[in-house]
Design a protein around this motif. Structure first.
Motif, PDB file in Angstrom:
ATOM      1  N   CYS A   1       0.829  -1.209   0.000  1.00  0.00           N
ATOM      2  CA  CYS A   1       0.000   0.000   0.000  1.00  0.00           C
ATOM      3  C   CYS A   1       0.865   1.261   0.000  1.00  0.00           C
ATOM      4  CB  CYS A   1      -0.949   0.003   1.195  1.00  0.00           C
ATOM      5  SG  CYS A   1      -2.241  -1.257   1.097  1.00  0.00           S
ATOM      6  N   ALA A   2       1.979   1.246   0.727  1.00  0.00           N
ATOM      7  CA  ALA A   2       2.859   2.417   0.759  1.00  0.00           C
ATOM      8  C   ALA A   2       3.447   2.676  -0.622  1.00  0.00           C
ATOM      9  CB  ALA A   2       3.968   2.220   1.789  1.00  0.00           C
TER      10      ALA A   2
ATOM     11  N   SER B   1      -1.147   7.104   4.706  1.00  0.00           N
ATOM     12  CA  SER B   1      -2.299   6.621   3.929  1.00  0.00           C
ATOM     13  C   SER B   1      -2.266   5.111   3.814  1.00  0.00           C
ATOM     14  CB  SER B   1      -2.306   7.242   2.528  1.00  0.00           C
ATOM     15  OG  SER B   1      -2.519   8.626   2.599  1.00  0.00           O
ATOM     16  N   ALA B   2      -1.063   4.562   3.687  1.00  0.00           N
ATOM     17  CA  ALA B   2      -0.923   3.111   3.582  1.00  0.00           C
ATOM     18  C   ALA B   2      -1.398   2.421   4.866  1.00  0.00           C
ATOM     19  CB  ALA B   2       0.531   2.734   3.289  1.00  0.00           C
ATOM     20  N   GLU B   3      -1.081   3.001   6.010  1.00  0.00           N
ATOM     21  CA  GLU B   3      -1.550   2.428   7.279  1.00  0.00           C
ATOM     22  C   GLU B   3      -3.072   2.414   7.321  1.00  0.00           C
ATOM     23  OE1 GLU B   3       0.473   5.049   9.971  1.00  0.00           O
ATOM     24  OE2 GLU B   3       2.250   3.756  10.079  1.00  0.00           O
ATOM     25  N   ASP B   4      -3.678   3.515   6.905  1.00  0.00           N
ATOM     26  CA  ASP B   4      -5.143   3.570   6.846  1.00  0.00           C
ATOM     27  C   ASP B   4      -5.688   2.544   5.865  1.00  0.00           C
ATOM     28  OD1 ASP B   4      -5.076   5.675   8.652  1.00  0.00           O
ATOM     29  OD2 ASP B   4      -5.320   7.223   7.115  1.00  0.00           O
ATOM     30  N   ALA B   5      -5.016   2.410   4.716  1.00  0.00           N
ATOM     31  CA  ALA B   5      -5.476   1.459   3.695  1.00  0.00           C
ATOM     32  C   ALA B   5      -5.408   0.026   4.204  1.00  0.00           C
ATOM     33  CB  ALA B   5      -4.650   1.609   2.417  1.00  0.00           C
ATOM     34  N   VAL B   6      -4.374  -0.308   4.956  1.00  0.00           N
ATOM     35  CA  VAL B   6      -4.264  -1.670   5.497  1.00  0.00           C
ATOM     36  C   VAL B   6      -5.378  -1.912   6.514  1.00  0.00           C
ATOM     37  CG1 VAL B   6      -2.831  -3.224   6.888  1.00  0.00           C
ATOM     38  CG2 VAL B   6      -1.803  -1.910   5.024  1.00  0.00           C
ATOM     39  N   GLN B   7      -5.653  -0.927   7.351  1.00  0.00           N
ATOM     40  CA  GLN B   7      -6.764  -1.088   8.301  1.00  0.00           C
ATOM     41  C   GLN B   7      -8.081  -1.276   7.554  1.00  0.00           C
ATOM     42  OE1 GLN B   7      -6.773   2.212  11.025  1.00  0.00           O
ATOM     43  NE2 GLN B   7      -5.004   1.448  12.155  1.00  0.00           N
ATOM     44  N   ASP B   8      -8.300  -0.467   6.523  1.00  0.00           N
ATOM     45  CA  ASP B   8      -9.520  -0.612   5.729  1.00  0.00           C
ATOM     46  C   ASP B   8      -9.573  -1.968   5.030  1.00  0.00           C
ATOM     47  OD1 ASP B   8     -10.428   1.849   6.488  1.00  0.00           O
ATOM     48  OD2 ASP B   8      -9.928   2.870   4.616  1.00  0.00           O
ATOM     49  N   THR B   9      -8.411  -2.450   4.603  1.00  0.00           N
ATOM     50  CA  THR B   9      -8.348  -3.770   3.964  1.00  0.00           C
ATOM     51  C   THR B   9      -8.836  -4.849   4.911  1.00  0.00           C
ATOM     52  OG1 THR B   9      -6.512  -3.130   2.521  1.00  0.00           O
ATOM     53  CG2 THR B   9      -6.786  -5.491   2.966  1.00  0.00           C
ATOM     54  N   PHE B  10      -8.343  -4.834   6.136  1.00  0.00           N
ATOM     55  CA  PHE B  10      -8.755  -5.856   7.090  1.00  0.00           C
ATOM     56  C   PHE B  10     -10.212  -5.688   7.517  1.00  0.00           C
ATOM     57  CE2 PHE B  10      -4.130  -6.554   7.605  1.00  0.00           C
ATOM     58  CZ  PHE B  10      -4.127  -7.917   7.340  1.00  0.00           C
TER      59      PHE B  10
ATOM     60  N   ILE C   1      -7.984  -7.076  -2.179  1.00  0.00           N
ATOM     61  CA  ILE C   1      -8.755  -6.088  -1.421  1.00  0.00           C
ATOM     62  C   ILE C   1      -7.908  -4.831  -1.201  1.00  0.00           C
ATOM     63  CG2 ILE C   1      -9.839  -5.570   0.808  1.00  0.00           C
ATOM     64  CD1 ILE C   1     -10.627  -8.564   0.934  1.00  0.00           C
ATOM     65  N   ALA C   2      -6.635  -5.013  -0.814  1.00  0.00           N
ATOM     66  CA  ALA C   2      -5.747  -3.870  -0.553  1.00  0.00           C
ATOM     67  C   ALA C   2      -5.561  -3.017  -1.808  1.00  0.00           C
ATOM     68  CB  ALA C   2      -4.394  -4.357  -0.032  1.00  0.00           C
ATOM     69  N   VAL C   3      -5.376  -3.663  -2.945  1.00  0.00           N
ATOM     70  CA  VAL C   3      -5.211  -2.917  -4.202  1.00  0.00           C
ATOM     71  C   VAL C   3      -6.472  -2.113  -4.500  1.00  0.00           C
ATOM     72  CG1 VAL C   3      -5.000  -3.199  -6.709  1.00  0.00           C
ATOM     73  CG2 VAL C   3      -3.434  -4.410  -5.179  1.00  0.00           C
ATOM     74  N   ASN C   4      -7.623  -2.719  -4.288  1.00  0.00           N
ATOM     75  CA  ASN C   4      -8.878  -1.999  -4.514  1.00  0.00           C
ATOM     76  C   ASN C   4      -9.039  -0.829  -3.544  1.00  0.00           C
ATOM     77  OD1 ASN C   4      -9.678  -3.552  -6.701  1.00  0.00           O
ATOM     78  ND2 ASN C   4     -10.739  -5.037  -5.418  1.00  0.00           N
ATOM     79  N   VAL C   5      -8.645  -1.025  -2.302  1.00  0.00           N
ATOM     80  CA  VAL C   5      -8.694   0.074  -1.325  1.00  0.00           C
ATOM     81  C   VAL C   5      -7.770   1.202  -1.782  1.00  0.00           C
ATOM     82  CG1 VAL C   5      -8.050   0.737   1.041  1.00  0.00           C
ATOM     83  CG2 VAL C   5      -9.398  -1.333   0.653  1.00  0.00           C
ATOM     84  N   CYS C   6      -6.569   0.854  -2.228  1.00  0.00           N
ATOM     85  CA  CYS C   6      -5.628   1.879  -2.701  1.00  0.00           C
ATOM     86  C   CYS C   6      -6.194   2.630  -3.900  1.00  0.00           C
ATOM     87  CB  CYS C   6      -4.286   1.245  -3.060  1.00  0.00           C
ATOM     88  SG  CYS C   6      -3.345   0.692  -1.629  1.00  0.00           S
TER      89      CYS C   6
END
Length: 169
Positions: free
Chosen positions: A23-24, A32-41, A64-69
């Motif tokens: 994500c980073a 933003s990557a930290e937020d994206a990982v939380q949203d992924t989970f 899921i992470a790619v879609n969140v990004c």
């Protein structure tokens, strides 16, 4: 954990750092990557019952992470932020930072090319794994890799195409 069974607690421990790096690199911003990982989970937890087990849980989470990004990159908030270059005037004296020429070149690629480069070179995924995570064909992954390498060659070498070492893989 049996095949097809999803243990998200174990996945946080097993994949959290890898997803954060992905994500980073995708977003170009650790926060933003930290937020994206939380949203992924969170999304994975909400969709846990829909996990069919026809791919590895790591592949499913990465997709899921790619879609969140992608969602983050499309958000109006992201478009209103100042570019990273704006922070260069705020530099603090200290040790010379590492050469980030390659990372900046990768970050300047269009999202669909940045994603395959990130997963292939930084996460060391196979073309088949990337295709599964991104929901596209292996041919599409290979084409994106080829185009991304060409774009990087132009950015890093001035486009002469004489260094084929970067094109292998």
């Amino acid at each position: 954990m049996q095949d097809g069974e999803l243990d998200l607690e174990r996945m946080v421990e097993h994949c959290g750092d890898r997803l954060l790096r992905t994500c980073a690199l995708y977003l170009g911003d650790v926060h933003s990557a930290e937020d994206a990982v939380q949203d992924t989970f969170l999304r994975a937890l909400q969709a846990k019952e829909r996990f069919r087990g026809d791919c590895l849980p790591e592949t499913w989470l990465t997709r899921i992470a790619v879609n969140v990004c992608k969602d983050y990159l499309r958000s109006p908030w992201r478009r209103r932020r100042a570019p990273v270059e704006a922070l260069e005037d705020c530099a603090v004296p200290g040790p010379e930072p590492e050469d980030d020429t390659l990372a900046r070149a990768v970050m300047s690629l269009p999202v669909k090319y940045r994603g395959v480069v990130t997963l292939y070179y930084y996460q060391e995924w196979s073309v088949k794994e990337i295709a599964g995570a991104l929901g596209c064909s292996e041919y599409a992954v290979r084409m994106r890799m080829s185009r991304a390498r060409g774009m990087l060659r132009v950015k890093l070498e001035g486009g002469d195409g004489h260094n084929e070492a970067h094109a292998s893989g």
